[in-house]
Write an enzyme that holds these catalytic residues in place. Structure first.
Site, mmCIF file in Angstrom:
data_model
loop_
_atom_site.group_PDB
_atom_site.id
_atom_site.type_symbol
_atom_site.label_atom_id
_atom_site.label_comp_id
_atom_site.label_asym_id
_atom_site.label_seq_id
_atom_site.Cartn_x
_atom_site.Cartn_y
_atom_site.Cartn_z
ATOM 1 C CD GLU A 251 -3.646 5.872 11.038
ATOM 2 O OE1 GLU A 251 -3.174 6.176 9.937
ATOM 3 O OE2 GLU A 251 -4.850 5.748 11.256
ATOM 4 C CG ASP A 252 -1.295 1.123 10.350
ATOM 5 O OD1 ASP A 252 -2.120 1.719 11.048
ATOM 6 O OD2 ASP A 252 -1.468 0.830 9.165
ATOM 7 C CG ASP B 272 -27.464 15.427 -27.411
ATOM 8 O OD1 ASP B 272 -26.480 15.394 -26.645
ATOM 9 O OD2 ASP B 272 -28.206 16.409 -27.513
ATOM 10 C CG ASP C 49 -3.672 6.963 2.353
ATOM 11 O OD1 ASP C 49 -3.467 5.763 2.118
ATOM 12 O OD2 ASP C 49 -4.164 7.384 3.416
ATOM 13 C CG HIS D 299 0.875 7.000 4.084
ATOM 14 N ND1 HIS D 299 1.277 6.120 3.117
ATOM 15 C CD2 HIS D 299 -0.401 6.669 4.380
ATOM 16 C CE1 HIS D 299 0.287 5.304 2.832
ATOM 17 N NE2 HIS D 299 -0.746 5.598 3.585
ATOM 18 C CG HIS E 200 -1.639 1.267 1.452
ATOM 19 N ND1 HIS E 200 -2.447 1.916 0.538
ATOM 20 C CD2 HIS E 200 -1.598 2.070 2.535
ATOM 21 C CE1 HIS E 200 -2.867 3.057 1.062
ATOM 22 N NE2 HIS E 200 -2.368 3.176 2.264
#
Ligand code: MN
Length: 736
Positions: free
Chosen positions: A87-88, A269, A149, A83, A58
């Site tokens: 957080e992870d 059209d 992201d 990034h 990712h």
């Protein structure tokens, strides 16, 4: 760092990223990228995405989008790789700073914060969005990486459960696609929109995409026919061009269909093509016009539909020449003519523009920074552009709020027109109370100064400061108002206490005993709401000796005649006033978690009294109506309109009385009515407003209107009445 064992698949993806940006990063930067990649790899090791793929794929995809599709440089690519690390994983922001420096850690911090905001389930999207926008002023890279992201997340959305997919898709449509549009990232915008539609209106999406496929051949055939004569002429004139049938996105077709209430066929059209000339920057304008001339030699143009975005580019940098001509068989064909460079800008936005400006390699990063600054200016400038921008984001819906900052950069949301003093109270009640002056953006301003978004405010406080009555004239937040009032009341209470003592002395001097009756009389004479008010006015000197003397004189002349009338009438009228729906009702309910003092009316269907469990219902025309939980309407209101209900609580109100209705049933016997009235008025000293008894077949039914203090009061009365022999039922009636 020890030698890492990185699976082939991952390594090859990393290498393809490096290959892609090899021309825009130098050796030093390449080393940094490797470090970032390895840090991310370690951080996400053993973590899998919902699809089952290793997580590291990712950030690698995001980095590639940043580099390839947005055209960002080494710094952004590095941050894209990192990034999700903070957080992870266990890796802290501080470590990122140590490894990669302050700039990188700031961007990662911004990205992590946005994620936190977006993920907190109960916060509203718009609120998050605003904060996200404000993060922009720190570093636009944050927003660009966030877009990358989001794009990768949208591309892999199928692996999530349906509910989550819908949430992310609508968020994308509402926040990210318009953002991409504004930044000129058209292909990203289009892709985000199409992907969002796929998950929000799945059926429509596939229906349109199927029809697009079905009609593809037919449309291509027509365009081929249309282009045949022009193409050869263009070639003859020596231009090198590429021609695209202009792809209409599924999302834009859907939008057109629903906006104009037309079907798929009607959207098509009109045909559309794009002619892109490979011209040098110095020739591109005249080349475009030459091609225009060729096209209109063969097909008649509609003069109303000529758009020259080359002489005057759009504010977001878009350049192109548009015309609509009458093609074979009477079909309108829109023709867009532009150079390669213009086309790049149209697809990739201003990033491409800046990169084109100067092709020297070391200048590229520089130009990129210029572009980023340009966006920042666009977002920050108070000029038309910015207003336009805000409108585009439907922010006008939320323009009732402003966003300001504390001295250390914390974001505070306030209602529009808030003043510096409102800000002080929003930070802390004590800070508000002691607020002496304020500095807005470093300048000293009065505390009544109206704030605007982006202001940074510093409060100057003083221990000696006290809330002033006139503060109420300019604060607008309910918190500030309540706190100021509360504090004024506190001050008032102290003064009233003093005033009471003063009055005692003064009355003694005038040889008048200090009794409750006398106080009532004085209160009536000076036309005041309650005794507190009287004491307060004495305390502040607003009622002084001459005033008191006048009272004594009037009392002496009238006392004999009107003594009883005056007091009784006064008592009565005050009570009447306190009943239910009079406009002068005292505020004896507080609403919501913050115990706000709000306008309200007591619902006539259930007529609740203090002690009853109640709630406020926000009506459309009549403000807040207070209902009892026992009210026959309550379940309907609570279930169908729970969002319009508001918590309500009684405050202490011993000096007020409320009307209530008692229904009494029992066996008719002599003296029973007497027993009942005796208990009500003599034993319990409850005032009866009216009484009505009916007798039938040896049974009676009575309705008694009474005045009670609260629920406990009425409960006691009912218990007493139930004890009377022959009484079968006593209860409070909700509706008269
Ligand atoms: Mn991510």
């Amino acid at each position: 760092m020890q030698e890492l064992e990185i699976p082939k698949e991952i390594l090859s993806k990393y290498r393809s990223l490096i290959r892609y940006c090899s021309d825009k990063v130098n050796v030093e930067e390449k080393k940094e990228l490797k470090k970032a990649f390895e840090t991310a790899f370690v951080a996400h090791k053993n973590i899998k995405r919902k699809s089952g793929e290793p997580y590291i794929l990712h950030p690698l995809s995001v980095a590639k989008i940043a580099a390839k599709e947005i055209g960002l440089g080494a710094l952004a690519i590095k941050c894209a790789l990192l990034h999700d690390v903070v957080e992870d994983s266990e890796i802290k922001l501080k470590e990122i700073e140590n490894l990669f420096g302050k700039k990188v850690s700031n961007i990662i911090d911004g990205l992590t914060k946005i994620s936190d905001l977006m993920d907190s389930a109960n916060s509203i999207q718009a609120e998050n969005f605003r904060k996200m926008l404000l993060t922009l002023s720190d570093d636009v890279n944050v927003i660009l990486i966030k877009l990358a992201d989001r794009l990768d997340n949208m591309r892999t959305l199928e692996h999530l459960e349906d509910r989550k997919r819908k949430k992310i898709a609508s968020e994308t449509l509402y926040i990210y696609a318009p953002l991409a549009h504004r930044l000129g990232l058209y292909s990203i915008k289009t892709e985000l929109e199409d992907l969002s539609l796929k998950y929000t209106e799945t059926e429509k999406y596939f229906e349109i995409s199927r029809k697009l496929n079905e009609t593809k051949n037919e449309r291509e055939k027509y365009i081929k026919h249309f282009l045949k004569p022009i193409k050869s002429k263009i070639k003859k004139e020596g231009f090198s061009v590429s021609i695209k049938g202009r792809p209409k996105s599924i999302f834009s077709i859907r939008k057109k269909m629903s906006k104009q209430q037309i079907n798929f066929e009607e959207v098509f059209d009109k045909f559309a093509i794009r002619i892109i000339t490979n011209s040098s920057e110095s020739n591109e304008k005249s080349d475009c016009w030459k091609i225009y001339s060729i096209v209109t030699d063969y097909y008649k143009p509609n003069p109303d539909r000529l758009r020259d975005w080359i002489s005057t580019p759009k504010t977001n940098g878009y350049e192109s020449l548009h015309t609509t001509v009458m093609g074979p068989g009477g079909h309108w064909v829109e023709v867009q003519i532009r150079s390669e460079r213009m086309d790049q800008i149209a697809e990739k936005g201003l990033a491409a523009h800046w990169l084109y400006k100067n092709n020297k390699k070391d200048k590229k990063e520089d130009n990129l920074n210029k572009w980023i600054n340009n966006i920042r200016e666009l977002l920050e400038s108070p000029e038309e552009d910015a207003v336009d921008f805000l409108n585009e984001f439907k922010l006008n819906l939320y323009s009732k709020e402003i966003f300001v900052f504390t001295p250390n950069g914390e974001l505070i949301t306030l209602p529009k027109d808030s003043t510096a003093l409102d800000f002080a109270f929003s930070i802390h009640t004590e800070l508000g109370k002691k607020c002496l002056g304020t500095k807005v953006n470093g300048k000293l301003v009065p505390i009544s100064h109206k704030l605007k978004s982006g202001d940074q405010i510093e409060i100057i406080s003083s221990e000696k400061q006290r809330p002033k009555e006139n503060w109420l004239d300019f604060v607008i937040t309910s918190k500030a108002k309540n706190k100021i009032k509360g504090s004024l009341n506190e001050g008032k209470k102290i003064i009233a206490e003093e005033g009471k003592e003063v009055l005692k002395r003064k009355l003694k001097h005038l040889k008048i005993p200090f009794t409750e009756k006398r106080i009532n009389e004085l209160q009536a004479y000076f036309k005041l709401q309650d005794s507190q008010e009287l004491f307060y006015k004495i305390g502040t000197g607003k009622i002084n000796n001459p005033d008191l003397k006048k009272y004594v004189e009037s009392r002496e002349s009238w006392y004999g005649f009107f003594k009883s009338k005056l007091t009784r009438k006064n008592n009565k009228s005050e009570k009447k006033e306190s009943i239910n729906n009079s406009d002068n009702v005292k505020k004896i309910l507080r609403f919501g978690d913050e115990k706000n003092e709000l306008e309200y009316k007591i619902a006539s269907c259930c007529n609740p009294i203090p002690g009853d469990d109640v709630f406020g219902f926000i009506t459309i025309e009549d403000g807040i109506k207070v209902h009892s939980y026992n009210c026959p309407n309550s379940i309907r209101l609570k279930t169908n309109f729970s969002y319009r209900t508001i918590e309500a609580n009684w405050i202490n109100v011993d000096d007020l009385e409320f009307s209530a209705i008692l229904e009494i049933k029992g066996i008719d016997s002599t003296g029973v009515v007497n027993k009942i009235t005796k208990i009500i008025s003599t034993d319990m000293s409850v005032e009866m407003e009216s009484i009505n008894f009916k007798s039938k077949n040896g049974f009676f039914e009575g309705i008694v209107d009474i005045m009670v203090k609260n629920k406990i009061h009425i409960k006691k009365l009912i218990d007493r009445l139930k004890k009377i022999e022959g009484i079968k039922k006593v209860h409070r009636k909700l509706k008269s």
